[in-house]
Scaffold this motif. Structure first.
Motif, short mmCIF file in Angstrom:
data_model
loop_
_atom_site.label_atom_id
_atom_site.label_comp_id
_atom_site.label_asym_id
_atom_site.label_seq_id
_atom_site.Cartn_x
_atom_site.Cartn_y
_atom_site.Cartn_z
N ARG A 205 0.83 -1.21 0.00
CA ARG A 205 0.00 0.00 0.00
C ARG A 205 0.86 1.25 0.00
O ARG A 205 0.57 2.21 -0.71
N ALA A 206 1.93 1.24 0.80
CA ALA A 206 2.81 2.42 0.90
C ALA A 206 3.49 2.70 -0.43
O ALA A 206 3.56 3.86 -0.88
N LYS A 207 3.99 1.65 -1.11
CA LYS A 207 4.67 1.83 -2.40
C LYS A 207 3.70 2.32 -3.46
O LYS A 207 4.02 3.23 -4.24
N ALA A 208 2.49 1.76 -3.48
CA ALA A 208 1.50 2.18 -4.47
C ALA A 208 1.08 3.63 -4.25
O ALA A 208 0.96 4.42 -5.20
N PHE A 209 0.85 4.00 -2.99
CA PHE A 209 0.47 5.37 -2.67
C PHE A 209 1.59 6.34 -3.04
O PHE A 209 1.33 7.45 -3.53
N SER A 210 2.85 5.96 -2.79
CA SER A 210 3.98 6.82 -3.10
C SER A 210 4.07 7.10 -4.59
O SER A 210 4.25 8.25 -5.01
N THR A 211 3.92 6.06 -5.41
CA THR A 211 3.98 6.22 -6.87
C THR A 211 2.83 7.08 -7.38
O THR A 211 3.03 7.98 -8.20
N CYS A 212 1.64 6.81 -6.89
CA CYS A 212 0.45 7.51 -7.38
C CYS A 212 0.37 8.95 -6.88
O CYS A 212 -0.10 9.83 -7.60
N SER A 213 0.82 9.19 -5.65
CA SER A 213 0.72 10.53 -5.10
C SER A 213 1.59 11.52 -5.87
O SER A 213 1.23 12.69 -6.04
N SER A 214 2.76 11.05 -6.37
CA SER A 214 3.62 11.92 -7.18
C SER A 214 2.88 12.39 -8.42
O SER A 214 2.88 13.58 -8.75
N HIS A 215 2.22 11.47 -9.09
CA HIS A 215 1.47 11.81 -10.30
C HIS A 215 0.31 12.72 -9.98
O HIS A 215 0.03 13.68 -10.73
N LEU A 216 -0.37 12.47 -8.87
CA LEU A 216 -1.52 13.30 -8.50
C LEU A 216 -1.12 14.74 -8.19
O LEU A 216 -1.85 15.68 -8.52
N ILE A 217 0.04 14.92 -7.57
CA ILE A 217 0.53 16.28 -7.27
C ILE A 217 0.77 17.05 -8.56
O ILE A 217 0.37 18.21 -8.71
N VAL A 218 1.44 16.39 -9.53
CA VAL A 218 1.71 17.03 -10.82
C VAL A 218 0.41 17.37 -11.53
O VAL A 218 0.24 18.46 -12.09
N VAL A 219 -0.55 16.44 -11.51
CA VAL A 219 -1.85 16.65 -12.16
C VAL A 219 -2.57 17.85 -11.53
O VAL A 219 -3.11 18.71 -12.24
N ALA A 220 -2.57 17.91 -10.21
CA ALA A 220 -3.26 19.00 -9.51
C ALA A 220 -2.64 20.36 -9.86
O ALA A 220 -3.37 21.34 -10.11
N LEU A 221 -1.31 20.42 -9.91
CA LEU A 221 -0.63 21.68 -10.21
C LEU A 221 -0.91 22.14 -11.64
O LEU A 221 -1.26 23.30 -11.88
N PHE A 222 -0.78 21.22 -12.60
CA PHE A 222 -0.91 21.59 -14.01
C PHE A 222 -2.36 21.85 -14.38
O PHE A 222 -2.70 22.91 -14.93
N PHE A 223 -3.24 20.91 -14.08
CA PHE A 223 -4.64 21.05 -14.49
C PHE A 223 -5.34 22.15 -13.70
O PHE A 223 -6.20 22.85 -14.24
N GLY A 224 -4.99 22.29 -12.43
CA GLY A 224 -5.64 23.32 -11.61
C GLY A 224 -5.43 24.71 -12.18
O GLY A 224 -6.39 25.46 -12.39
N SER A 225 -4.17 25.06 -12.47
CA SER A 225 -3.89 26.39 -13.01
C SER A 225 -4.43 26.54 -14.42
O SER A 225 -4.92 27.61 -14.81
N GLY A 226 -4.40 25.45 -15.23
CA GLY A 226 -4.92 25.52 -16.59
C GLY A 226 -6.42 25.72 -16.64
O GLY A 226 -6.93 26.53 -17.44
N ILE A 227 -7.16 25.00 -15.79
CA ILE A 227 -8.62 25.14 -15.76
C ILE A 227 -9.03 26.54 -15.33
O ILE A 227 -9.94 27.15 -15.90
#
Length: 282
Positions: A205-227
């Motif tokens: 669970r920890a490894k999966a969350f670590s991998t996915c959280s990195s992508h989610l942070i990038v998505v939030a930063l890019f899409f948030g400002s773009g929207i």
């Protein structure tokens, strides 16, 4: 300051490209898309930052009509590519976590190349016509662009006459290339998180969350400002806010992306250490 930021973005993303293509342990679909994403980030910032640096150095803030149209076209095409690559990366994580037994079969090398190629070329035909339409508008008033590059809102602001149709088209395109990919990513992560919570192993669970959280942070930063930039009403646009948001998704986000992906990923950090050890031996 901008020169240092640009060098950091180019060097850090170049390192990611090198290790994802040379390290045998990173020859997986996830790192194949990460290498594509890193190359995209170099291209993305190179559309705006070198021109900005030249303007600051020469103290010449002028840009020709054709150069402005060309800059906007490549900026839009690469922005669409980034939206789609982030979506594909989310799909890759969805298949890896929710369908692990079928993962090698679904995400084979041929399919990954097709997905990457689709991301790179999908925005090209749409934005040729879109950019041409924007720059076919009559510009009969001020020719002062209150921005640091040729983005859609400040250019349309300079146009004379009725811009209602072009504004509707902006919302429609933004809906398809920004909002829908963003919703697909969110849907994927709802499934991913629900699957992760069912994993029996704490380490898993920890490894999966670590991998996915990195992508989610990038998505939030890019899409948030773009929207916020492209989907809020024109009446709410202000030059100061537009410049701040544009600086965020064209400079700040690309600078932090390598740090977000690398510092939170043990495989990448190990690959970096091996790469630097080989360099020291040479």
């Amino acid at each position: 300051m901008f020169l240092i930021i640009y060098l950091i973005i180019v060097m850090s993303n170049s390192l990611i490209i090198i290790i994802t293509t040379t390290d045998p342990s990173l020859q997986t679909p996830m790192y194949f898309f990460l290498g594509n994403f890193s190359f995209l980030e170099i291209c993305y910032v190179s559309v705006t930052l070198p021109r900005l640096l030249t303007n600051l150095y020469r103290q010449d803030k002028s840009i020709s009509f054709m150069a402005c149209a060309t800059q906007m076209y490549f900026f839009l095409v690469l922005g669409v590519t980034e939206c789609f690559i982030l979506t594909v990366m989310a799909y890759d994580r969805y298949v890896a976590i929710c369908n692990p037994l079928l993962y090698p079969l679904i995400m084979n090398s041929s399919f990954c190349i097709q997905l990457a190629a689709g991301c790179w070329v999908s925005g090209v035909p749409v934005h040729i016509g879109f950019t041409y339409w924007i720059f076919s508008l009559p510009f009969c008033g001020s020719n002062v662009l209150d921005h640091f590059f040729c983005d859609i809102p400040p250019v349309v602001t300079l146009a004379c006459g009725d811009t209602f149709k072009i504004e509707i088209l902006i919302y429609v395109i933004a809906l398809f290339v920004v909002t829908i990919p963003f919703l697909l990513i969110l849907g994927s992560y709802v499934k991913i998180i629900s699957t992760i919570l069912k994993l029996p192993s704490t380490n898993g669970r920890a490894k999966a969350f670590s991998t996915c959280s990195s992508h989610l942070i990038v998505v939030a930063l890019f899409f948030g400002s773009g929207i916020i930039t492209y989907l809020r009403p024109r009446s709410n646009h202000s030059a100061r806010t537009d410049k701040f948001l544009s600086l965020f998704y064209t400079v700040v986000t690309p600078m932090f992306n390598p740090l977000i992906y690398c510092l939170r990923n043990k495989d990448v950090m190990i690959a970096f250490k091996k790469f630097f050890q080989r360099c020291n031996m040479l």
